[in-house]
Write an enzyme that holds these catalytic residues in place. Structure first.
Site, PDB file in Angstrom:
ATOM      1  N   PHE A 104      42.656  38.307  50.178  1.00 42.53           N
ATOM      2  CA  PHE A 104      43.186  37.680  51.393  1.00 42.53           C
ATOM      3  C   PHE A 104      44.280  38.528  52.019  1.00 42.53           C
ATOM      4  O   PHE A 104      44.267  38.799  53.207  1.00 42.53           O
ATOM      5  CB  PHE A 104      43.770  36.294  51.054  1.00 42.53           C
ATOM      6  CG  PHE A 104      42.762  35.194  51.029  1.00 42.53           C
ATOM      7  CD1 PHE A 104      41.447  35.403  51.388  1.00 42.53           C
ATOM      8  CD2 PHE A 104      43.147  33.909  50.655  1.00 42.53           C
ATOM      9  CE1 PHE A 104      40.511  34.375  51.370  1.00 42.53           C
ATOM     10  CE2 PHE A 104      42.228  32.870  50.624  1.00 42.53           C
ATOM     11  CZ  PHE A 104      40.920  33.103  50.988  1.00 42.53           C
ATOM     12  N   ARG A 105      45.249  38.924  51.149  1.00 44.23           N
ATOM     13  CA  ARG A 105      46.492  39.458  51.700  1.00 44.23           C
ATOM     14  C   ARG A 105      46.713  40.940  51.449  1.00 44.23           C
ATOM     15  O   ARG A 105      47.740  41.481  51.831  1.00 44.23           O
ATOM     16  CB  ARG A 105      47.685  38.659  51.142  1.00 44.23           C
ATOM     17  CG  ARG A 105      47.613  37.205  51.541  1.00 44.23           C
ATOM     18  CD  ARG A 105      48.716  36.363  50.925  1.00 44.23           C
ATOM     19  NE  ARG A 105      48.495  34.950  51.230  1.00 44.23           N
ATOM     20  CZ  ARG A 105      47.631  34.164  50.596  1.00 44.23           C
ATOM     21  NH1 ARG A 105      46.915  34.646  49.594  1.00 44.23           N
ATOM     22  NH2 ARG A 105      47.480  32.912  50.942  1.00 44.23           N
ATOM     23  N   GLN A 145      41.782  32.219  40.017  1.00 47.28           N
ATOM     24  CA  GLN A 145      41.852  31.620  41.357  1.00 47.28           C
ATOM     25  C   GLN A 145      40.594  31.982  42.138  1.00 47.28           C
ATOM     26  O   GLN A 145      40.398  31.530  43.245  1.00 47.28           O
ATOM     27  CB  GLN A 145      43.072  32.153  42.104  1.00 47.28           C
ATOM     28  CG  GLN A 145      44.388  31.886  41.395  1.00 47.28           C
ATOM     29  CD  GLN A 145      45.540  32.602  42.072  1.00 47.28           C
ATOM     30  OE1 GLN A 145      46.034  32.172  43.101  1.00 47.28           O
ATOM     31  NE2 GLN A 145      45.971  33.710  41.509  1.00 47.28           N
ATOM     32  N   ILE A 180      36.522  32.470  43.114  1.00 51.88           N
ATOM     33  CA  ILE A 180      35.372  31.571  43.177  1.00 51.88           C
ATOM     34  C   ILE A 180      34.075  32.349  42.966  1.00 51.88           C
ATOM     35  O   ILE A 180      32.996  31.834  43.196  1.00 51.88           O
ATOM     36  CB  ILE A 180      35.352  30.838  44.542  1.00 51.88           C
ATOM     37  CG1 ILE A 180      35.374  31.859  45.704  1.00 51.88           C
ATOM     38  CG2 ILE A 180      36.529  29.877  44.654  1.00 51.88           C
ATOM     39  CD1 ILE A 180      35.160  31.230  47.067  1.00 51.88           C
ATOM     40  N   ASP A 181      34.202  33.617  42.517  1.00 52.44           N
ATOM     41  CA  ASP A 181      33.036  34.503  42.490  1.00 52.44           C
ATOM     42  C   ASP A 181      32.308  34.554  41.154  1.00 52.44           C
ATOM     43  O   ASP A 181      31.267  35.206  41.028  1.00 52.44           O
ATOM     44  CB  ASP A 181      33.450  35.926  42.903  1.00 52.44           C
ATOM     45  CG  ASP A 181      34.582  36.496  42.048  1.00 52.44           C
ATOM     46  OD1 ASP A 181      34.674  36.154  40.857  1.00 52.44           O
ATOM     47  OD2 ASP A 181      35.381  37.289  42.578  1.00 52.44           O
ATOM     48  N   HIS A 230      40.387  26.957  41.402  1.00 53.98           N
ATOM     49  CA  HIS A 230      39.995  26.716  42.804  1.00 53.98           C
ATOM     50  C   HIS A 230      38.488  26.452  42.948  1.00 53.98           C
ATOM     51  O   HIS A 230      37.927  26.634  44.022  1.00 53.98           O
ATOM     52  CB  HIS A 230      40.418  27.892  43.695  1.00 53.98           C
ATOM     53  CG  HIS A 230      41.905  28.033  43.801  1.00 53.98           C
ATOM     54  ND1 HIS A 230      42.543  29.206  44.136  1.00 53.98           N
ATOM     55  CD2 HIS A 230      42.899  27.121  43.599  1.00 53.98           C
ATOM     56  CE1 HIS A 230      43.862  29.010  44.139  1.00 53.98           C
ATOM     57  NE2 HIS A 230      44.103  27.766  43.812  1.00 53.98           N
ATOM     58  N   CYS A 241      27.512  16.626  49.230  1.00 50.74           N
ATOM     59  CA  CYS A 241      27.584  16.063  50.574  1.00 50.74           C
ATOM     60  C   CYS A 241      28.934  15.371  50.715  1.00 50.74           C
ATOM     61  O   CYS A 241      29.307  14.566  49.859  1.00 50.74           O
ATOM     62  CB  CYS A 241      26.444  15.079  50.779  1.00 50.74           C
ATOM     63  SG  CYS A 241      26.648  14.072  52.261  1.00 50.74           S
ATOM     64  N   SER A 281      48.965  37.856  44.596  1.00 54.70           N
ATOM     65  CA  SER A 281      50.262  37.961  45.278  1.00 54.70           C
ATOM     66  C   SER A 281      51.160  36.783  44.899  1.00 54.70           C
ATOM     67  O   SER A 281      52.309  36.728  45.327  1.00 54.70           O
ATOM     68  CB  SER A 281      50.048  37.995  46.794  1.00 54.70           C
ATOM     69  OG  SER A 281      49.410  36.807  47.220  1.00 54.70           O
TER      70      SER A 281
HETATM   71  P1  NAD Z   1      45.856  37.495  47.505  1.00 52.42           P
HETATM   72  O1  NAD Z   1      44.900  38.083  48.495  1.00 52.42           O
HETATM   73  O2  NAD Z   1      47.001  36.725  48.012  1.00 52.42           O
HETATM   74  O3  NAD Z   1      46.439  38.665  46.578  1.00 52.42           O
HETATM   75  C1  NAD Z   1      45.616  39.651  46.011  1.00 52.42           C
HETATM   76  C2  NAD Z   1      46.518  40.775  45.553  1.00 52.42           C
HETATM   77  O4  NAD Z   1      45.720  41.714  44.844  1.00 52.42           O
HETATM   78  C3  NAD Z   1      47.168  41.545  46.727  1.00 52.42           C
HETATM   79  O5  NAD Z   1      48.562  41.645  46.486  1.00 52.42           O
HETATM   80  C4  NAD Z   1      46.502  42.929  46.673  1.00 52.42           C
HETATM   81  O6  NAD Z   1      47.355  43.968  47.090  1.00 52.42           O
HETATM   82  C5  NAD Z   1      46.160  43.014  45.192  1.00 52.42           C
HETATM   83  N1  NAD Z   1      45.051  43.932  44.913  1.00 52.42           N
HETATM   84  C6  NAD Z   1      43.904  44.119  45.625  1.00 52.42           C
HETATM   85  N2  NAD Z   1      43.105  45.010  45.020  1.00 52.42           N
HETATM   86  C7  NAD Z   1      43.751  45.407  43.887  1.00 52.42           C
HETATM   87  C8  NAD Z   1      43.432  46.326  42.848  1.00 52.42           C
HETATM   88  N3  NAD Z   1      42.285  47.010  42.854  1.00 52.42           N
HETATM   89  N4  NAD Z   1      44.335  46.493  41.849  1.00 52.42           N
HETATM   90  C9  NAD Z   1      45.505  45.797  41.827  1.00 52.42           C
HETATM   91  N5  NAD Z   1      45.853  44.926  42.801  1.00 52.42           N
HETATM   92  C10 NAD Z   1      44.985  44.719  43.810  1.00 52.42           C
HETATM   93  O7  NAD Z   1      44.972  36.664  46.469  1.00 52.42           O
HETATM   94  P2  NAD Z   1      45.370  35.514  45.456  1.00 52.42           P
HETATM   95  O8  NAD Z   1      46.765  35.652  44.996  1.00 52.42           O
HETATM   96  O9  NAD Z   1      44.270  35.489  44.464  1.00 52.42           O
HETATM   97  O10 NAD Z   1      45.310  34.188  46.363  1.00 52.42           O
HETATM   98  C11 NAD Z   1      44.380  33.992  47.428  1.00 52.42           C
HETATM   99  C12 NAD Z   1      43.398  32.830  47.270  1.00 52.42           C
HETATM  100  O11 NAD Z   1      42.095  33.139  47.799  1.00 52.42           O
HETATM  101  C13 NAD Z   1      43.094  32.549  45.866  1.00 52.42           C
HETATM  102  O12 NAD Z   1      42.652  31.258  45.733  1.00 52.42           O
HETATM  103  C14 NAD Z   1      41.947  33.548  45.667  1.00 52.42           C
HETATM  104  O13 NAD Z   1      41.308  33.478  44.506  1.00 52.42           O
HETATM  105  C15 NAD Z   1      41.091  33.258  46.833  1.00 52.42           C
HETATM  106  N6  NAD Z   1      40.164  34.384  47.074  1.00 52.42           N
HETATM  107  C16 NAD Z   1      39.157  34.593  46.151  1.00 52.42           C
HETATM  108  C17 NAD Z   1      38.291  35.658  46.272  1.00 52.42           C
HETATM  109  C18 NAD Z   1      37.241  35.854  45.198  1.00 52.42           C
HETATM  110  O14 NAD Z   1      36.700  34.881  44.676  1.00 52.42           O
HETATM  111  N7  NAD Z   1      36.955  37.088  44.815  1.00 52.42           N
HETATM  112  C19 NAD Z   1      38.441  36.549  47.344  1.00 52.42           C
HETATM  113  C20 NAD Z   1      39.462  36.301  48.303  1.00 52.42           C
HETATM  114  C21 NAD Z   1      40.325  35.212  48.124  1.00 52.42           C
END
Ligand code: NAD
Length: 256
Positions: free
Chosen positions: A38-39, A107, A109-110, A125, A133, A197
């Protein structure tokens, strides 16, 4: 990778001493598989949509305009069909087989942790593997809901015509398995916080429940709001797969 002195060696030592390791994983563990976070710098929140992307997982917005979520979700499911677990997912599965790792709170969902072979995974999550539904509660398995999602702009219930929603926790909904997640944190003598993050509560609050050592591996910013920086024993600001590859040159776990 930015690291301080012998940080990786210190992580190896903490892992060797630990009896009960827990993990909190976030979107960063899956970016190298091809799923954007996401971020991070290429995160979903940095994309140009005609609606604020932060609203993709907002439950009120979903109820108002589900087609916006489904545009994103079709892209996500298409990506999921093609990807495989990363080195980090596979390392964690090996650490569980080794007996050290007691559980992962993810966190994500994959379901990549499960695909890599991890058994003890708490999806705080939810996940995409089942849907229901929102009107009558009828359940749909992954295969059926996948077909419906690809065929319709917004999938509707065969029984009552209500909108179908995957069992993902949206912002504004209660998280899942909270008691088990808290219990795992309480029991851990070492917690690895990986690729998060730490901005989404209550998941981000969980590390503060751990009384043992805490290692945080995340590229870039980690919020200090829920986990005080002085509670972190080792902070690695770098790539997860590189970190675990380096760790495994010492630990020599059988990565599958
Ligand atoms: P976030 O996007 O807030 O933070 C992810 C962090 O991972 C970031 O700080 C980023 O810089 C870091 N990052 C990215 N690639 C990296 C790497 N290769 N090595 C080390 N660090 C790396 O995500 P969050 O804290 O998990 O929270 C966001 C919400 O959205 C959660 O619920 C998350 O699980 C969900 N989400 C899930 C998926 C998925 O299922 N894969 C994808 C996107 C968001």
């Amino acid at each position: 990778m930015k690291k301080q002195g012998t940080s990786v060696m210190n992580c190896v030592n903490l892992l060797r001493e630990a009896q009960s390791v827990a993990v909190l994983s976030g979107a960063g563990v899956s970016t190298s598989a091809g799923i954007p976070d996401f971020r991070g710098p290429n995160g979903i929140y940095r994309r140009q949509y005609d609606v604020d992307p932060e609203r993709i997982f907002d439950i009120d917005f979903f109820l108002e305009a589900p087609s916006f979520f489904y545009r994103f979700h079709r892209e996500f499911l298409t990506a999921l069909e093609k990807i495989t677990p990363t080195y980090t997912h596979r390392f964690l599965a090996a650490l569980e087989r080794d007996g050290k790792l007691k559980g992962i709170v993810t966190q994500n969902i994959d379901a990549l942790h499960q695909q890599a072979g991890s058994q003890s995974v708490l999806e705080i999550h939810g996940g995409v593997w089942s849907s229901r539904c929102i009107s009558c509660g009828q359940s749909y398995d992954y295969k059926t809901s996948y077909k419906m999602t690809m065929a319709e702009e917004v999938p509707h219930c065969c029984g009552c015509g209500g909108v179908i929603k995957p069992n993902i926790v949206f912002f504004g909904e209660a998280v899942m398995h909270l008691n088990e997640c808290q219990s795992l944190m309480h029991k851990a003598d070492l917690l690895l916080v990986l690729g998060s993050s730490l901005t989404v509560a209550p998941a981000a609050i969980l590390p503060s429940l751990c009384k043992g050592s805490i290692i945080v591996v995340n590229k870039g910013y980690v919020s200090p709001a829920y986990l005080a920086p002085d509670r972190i024993d080792i902070r690695i600001d770098g790539d997860l797969d590189e970190f675990f590859q380096e760790l495994n040159t010492e630990l020599q776990l059988g990565i599958q």
